[in-house]
Design a protein around this motif. Structure first.
Motif, mmCIF file in Angstrom:
data_model
loop_
_atom_site.group_PDB
_atom_site.id
_atom_site.type_symbol
_atom_site.label_atom_id
_atom_site.label_comp_id
_atom_site.label_asym_id
_atom_site.label_seq_id
_atom_site.Cartn_x
_atom_site.Cartn_y
_atom_site.Cartn_z
ATOM 1 N N PHE A 78 0.834 -1.206 0.000
ATOM 2 C CA PHE A 78 0.000 0.000 0.000
ATOM 3 C C PHE A 78 0.868 1.255 0.000
ATOM 4 O O PHE A 78 0.632 2.191 -0.773
ATOM 5 C CB PHE A 78 -0.943 -0.004 1.209
ATOM 6 N N VAL A 79 1.878 1.290 0.862
ATOM 7 C CA VAL A 79 2.788 2.439 0.934
ATOM 8 C C VAL A 79 3.459 2.668 -0.417
ATOM 9 O O VAL A 79 3.504 3.794 -0.929
ATOM 10 C CB VAL A 79 3.848 2.224 2.042
ATOM 11 N N LYS A 80 3.973 1.607 -0.991
ATOM 12 C CA LYS A 80 4.666 1.692 -2.291
ATOM 13 C C LYS A 80 3.732 2.248 -3.361
ATOM 14 O O LYS A 80 4.089 3.146 -4.132
ATOM 15 C CB LYS A 80 5.168 0.299 -2.675
ATOM 16 N N SER A 81 2.500 1.746 -3.389
ATOM 17 C CA SER A 81 1.527 2.168 -4.409
ATOM 18 C C SER A 81 1.012 3.581 -4.158
ATOM 19 O O SER A 81 0.752 4.325 -5.108
ATOM 20 C CB SER A 81 0.352 1.183 -4.464
ATOM 21 N N MET A 82 0.872 3.974 -2.904
ATOM 22 C CA MET A 82 0.436 5.339 -2.592
ATOM 23 C C MET A 82 1.476 6.359 -3.062
ATOM 24 O O MET A 82 1.139 7.396 -3.633
ATOM 25 C CB MET A 82 0.194 5.497 -1.087
ATOM 26 N N ILE A 83 2.745 6.054 -2.800
ATOM 27 C CA ILE A 83 3.813 6.963 -3.239
ATOM 28 C C ILE A 83 3.828 7.050 -4.759
ATOM 29 O O ILE A 83 3.945 8.141 -5.331
ATOM 30 C CB ILE A 83 5.179 6.499 -2.679
ATOM 31 N N LYS A 84 3.651 5.909 -5.398
ATOM 32 C CA LYS A 84 3.633 5.869 -6.875
ATOM 33 C C LYS A 84 2.456 6.674 -7.425
ATOM 34 O O LYS A 84 2.613 7.496 -8.329
ATOM 35 C CB LYS A 84 3.546 4.408 -7.326
ATOM 36 N N MET A 85 1.267 6.451 -6.873
ATOM 37 C CA MET A 85 0.079 7.167 -7.355
ATOM 38 C C MET A 85 0.203 8.665 -7.111
ATOM 39 O O MET A 85 -0.157 9.477 -7.964
ATOM 40 C CB MET A 85 -1.178 6.647 -6.655
ATOM 41 N N SER A 86 0.730 9.034 -5.942
ATOM 42 C CA SER A 86 0.750 10.454 -5.607
ATOM 43 C C SER A 86 1.853 11.219 -6.335
ATOM 44 O O SER A 86 1.984 12.426 -6.191
ATOM 45 C CB SER A 86 0.862 10.653 -4.086
ATOM 46 N N ASN A 87 2.643 10.516 -7.146
ATOM 47 C CA ASN A 87 3.642 11.179 -7.996
ATOM 48 C C ASN A 87 3.050 11.705 -9.291
ATOM 49 O O ASN A 87 3.723 12.433 -10.024
ATOM 50 C CB ASN A 87 4.775 10.212 -8.345
ATOM 51 N N ILE A 88 1.818 11.290 -9.612
ATOM 52 C CA ILE A 88 1.182 11.775 -10.841
ATOM 53 C C ILE A 88 0.795 13.231 -10.602
ATOM 54 O O ILE A 88 -0.030 13.513 -9.746
ATOM 55 C CB ILE A 88 -0.095 10.951 -11.160
ATOM 56 N N ASN A 89 1.404 14.149 -11.326
ATOM 57 C CA ASN A 89 1.134 15.571 -11.064
ATOM 58 C C ASN A 89 1.124 16.369 -12.361
ATOM 59 O O ASN A 89 1.850 16.075 -13.291
ATOM 60 C CB ASN A 89 2.177 16.152 -10.095
ATOM 61 N N GLY A 90 0.262 17.383 -12.388
ATOM 62 C CA GLY A 90 0.215 18.216 -13.585
ATOM 63 C C GLY A 90 -0.190 19.642 -13.290
ATOM 64 O O GLY A 90 -0.820 20.289 -14.114
ATOM 65 N N GLY A 91 0.145 20.141 -12.107
ATOM 66 C CA GLY A 91 -0.284 21.480 -11.723
ATOM 67 C C GLY A 91 0.655 22.587 -12.187
ATOM 68 O O GLY A 91 1.725 22.324 -12.738
ATOM 69 N N GLN A 92 0.238 23.832 -11.944
ATOM 70 C CA GLN A 92 0.986 24.991 -12.442
ATOM 71 C C GLN A 92 1.303 26.038 -11.385
ATOM 72 O O GLN A 92 2.157 26.892 -11.607
ATOM 73 C CB GLN A 92 0.195 25.706 -13.557
ATOM 74 N N GLU A 93 0.620 26.034 -10.251
ATOM 75 C CA GLU A 93 0.781 27.160 -9.312
ATOM 76 C C GLU A 93 0.692 26.696 -7.864
ATOM 77 O O GLU A 93 0.384 25.541 -7.583
ATOM 78 C CB GLU A 93 -0.303 28.215 -9.593
ATOM 79 N N ILE A 94 0.985 27.620 -6.947
ATOM 80 C CA ILE A 94 0.758 27.395 -5.514
ATOM 81 C C ILE A 94 -0.453 28.254 -5.139
ATOM 82 O O ILE A 94 -0.365 29.467 -5.083
ATOM 83 C CB ILE A 94 1.975 27.846 -4.662
ATOM 84 N N ARG A 95 -1.605 27.594 -4.941
ATOM 85 C CA ARG A 95 -2.816 28.350 -4.644
ATOM 86 C C ARG A 95 -2.764 29.013 -3.262
ATOM 87 O O ARG A 95 -2.288 28.404 -2.311
ATOM 88 C CB ARG A 95 -4.003 27.379 -4.663
ATOM 89 N N LYS A 96 -3.260 30.217 -3.176
ATOM 90 C CA LYS A 96 -3.364 30.892 -1.872
ATOM 91 C C LYS A 96 -4.545 30.331 -1.087
ATOM 92 O O LYS A 96 -4.498 30.202 0.124
ATOM 93 C CB LYS A 96 -3.565 32.401 -2.076
ATOM 94 N N ASP A 97 -5.623 30.040 -1.815
ATOM 95 C CA ASP A 97 -6.851 29.478 -1.239
ATOM 96 C C ASP A 97 -7.124 28.190 -2.010
ATOM 97 O O ASP A 97 -7.225 28.205 -3.241
ATOM 98 C CB ASP A 97 -7.994 30.478 -1.395
ATOM 99 N N CYS A 98 -7.249 27.078 -1.299
ATOM 100 C CA CYS A 98 -7.378 25.776 -1.984
ATOM 101 C C CYS A 98 -8.650 25.649 -2.815
ATOM 102 O O CYS A 98 -8.744 24.816 -3.699
ATOM 103 C CB CYS A 98 -7.321 24.644 -0.970
ATOM 104 N N ARG A 99 -9.635 26.525 -2.551
ATOM 105 C CA ARG A 99 -10.918 26.424 -3.250
ATOM 106 C C ARG A 99 -11.006 27.260 -4.525
ATOM 107 O O ARG A 99 -11.941 27.102 -5.312
ATOM 108 C CB ARG A 99 -12.058 26.829 -2.299
ATOM 109 N N VAL A 100 -10.041 28.175 -4.734
ATOM 110 C CA VAL A 100 -10.080 29.025 -5.926
ATOM 111 C C VAL A 100 -8.676 29.174 -6.534
ATOM 112 O O VAL A 100 -7.680 29.148 -5.815
ATOM 113 C CB VAL A 100 -10.636 30.450 -5.617
ATOM 114 N N VAL A 101 -8.623 29.338 -7.859
ATOM 115 C CA VAL A 101 -7.329 29.547 -8.507
ATOM 116 C C VAL A 101 -6.852 30.973 -8.173
ATOM 117 O O VAL A 101 -7.657 31.843 -7.841
ATOM 118 C CB VAL A 101 -7.410 29.348 -10.041
ATOM 119 N N ASN A 102 -5.571 31.187 -8.263
ATOM 120 C CA ASN A 102 -4.995 32.504 -7.948
ATOM 121 C C ASN A 102 -5.479 33.551 -8.952
ATOM 122 O O ASN A 102 -5.761 33.256 -10.102
ATOM 123 C CB ASN A 102 -3.458 32.442 -7.985
#
Length: 316
Positions: free
Chosen positions: A292-316
């Motif tokens: 489970f640990v191995k697969s969670m780390i693998k799954m959570s490496n899938i990323n495609g974002g662009q920014e660091i949001r100030k508010d998690c509910r809205v884009v900057n």
């Protein structure tokens, strides 16, 4: 403080898989060194008041990663004509978004504009598992937040009605193996399911059977009483397993007994490879935790974002 020490001890117990080029374990070492502890505190506080929080956070992370990668797009609110992911049919029952809001607020107070909502969600999912008695692991960090969230894309999530070939396709499209599929399905040891997710197995299953013949008859009868064909109570359903707030390997034992809820759970017995893994994880909690640990780390490496949001509910 005990939870923090325990986290650090557990990190040493689990071997890490390779974590790719973009993410690293010490990503915030200089810019936000206490981020793990800040997020863990927020998750622990919420869990002490509501035992359903860990299951909700783990599911939220899965649902985020399977659409556009782990970019926190599931946290965005609908705006104007755009319906966001969280308002898509499979995500209507997601909850505990406030926990991520609280963690983000605390992180921003300590190190403003540095930590992504996607990283906070990945950390919160790890904390959710650990606080439920499951394994701990060190979360690779450095994800960026996405700017796009569409309810229509939530149809890409693997459905509880999927057979093994549909599951295999869904996971392989995201670079995940059959072992990842079986290990990550173990997340179904936590939480609650509404009748709609397993109704197909207990009413009008096929032309010959009303009930799925692979289901234990007494278990099916119990589910039928909870979820009658007519006059079903609103929000009716049942826990995923008898210990819904404890992260353990009961889920796999139930599959072997014909007492799993979803078609997608029972489907894990329909190929030799996945069936062998179910048996292995049912027998050994340690084997399940490591996978489970191995697969969670693998799954959570899938990323495609662009920014660091100030508010998690809205884009900057």
């Amino acid at each position: 403080m005990a939870i923090m020490v325990s986290f650090l001890c557990l990190v040493l117990m689990f071997s890490l898989v390779s974590i790719g080029d973009s993410l690293s374990l010490n990503y915030y070492e200089k810019t936000c060194p206490h981020v793990d502890f800040i997020v863990a505190k927020a998750v622990k506080e919420a869990t002490s008041k509501d035992k359903t929080v860990p299951a909700a956070l783990l599911r939220m992370h899965f649902h985020d990663c399977f659409i556009r990668g782990c970019d926190a797009s599931v946290l965005l609110n609908s705006k104007g004509k755009n319906q966001a992911e969280k308002d898509g049919p499979p995500n209507i029952s997601l909850h505990a978004f406030y926990v991520i809001d609280n963690a983000k607020k605390a992180v921003e107070a300590s190190c403003p504009g540095v930590v992504s909502c996607a990283d906070i969600l990945a950390l919160a999912a790890r904390d959710a598992v650990f606080l439920s008695g499951g394994p701990g692991w060190d979360v690779p960090k450095g994800r960026k937040d996405g700017r796009t969230s569409k309810a229509s894309e939530s149809i890409q999530l693997p459905a509880p009605t999927f057979n093994i070939s549909q599951l295999k396709q869904s996971f392989s499209q995201r670079g995940l193996s059959m072992e990842d599929l079986v290990a990550l399905s173990g997340g179904h040891t936590l939480g609650f399911s509404h009748c709609s997710s397993f109704r197909n197995r207990i009413h009008n299953f096929d032309a010959k059977h009303d009930v799925d013949p692979s289901m234990n008859p007494s278990f099916a009868a119990k589910l039928k009483s909870i979820c009658p064909l007519k006059n079903q109570p609103k929000n009716a359903g049942t826990t995923m397993d008898p210990s819904p707030t404890t992260f353990d390997n009961t889920y796999y034992k139930l599959i072997l007994q014909g007492k799993s809820l979803f078609s997608s759970d029972q489907a894990l017995l329909t190929t030799p490879k996945t069936k062998n893994l179910v048996s292995e994880f049912a027998t050994s909690k340690d084997a399940f935790y490591k996978a489970f640990v191995k697969s969670m780390i693998k799954m959570s490496n899938i990323n495609g974002g662009q920014e660091i949001r100030k508010d998690c509910r809205v884009v900057n």
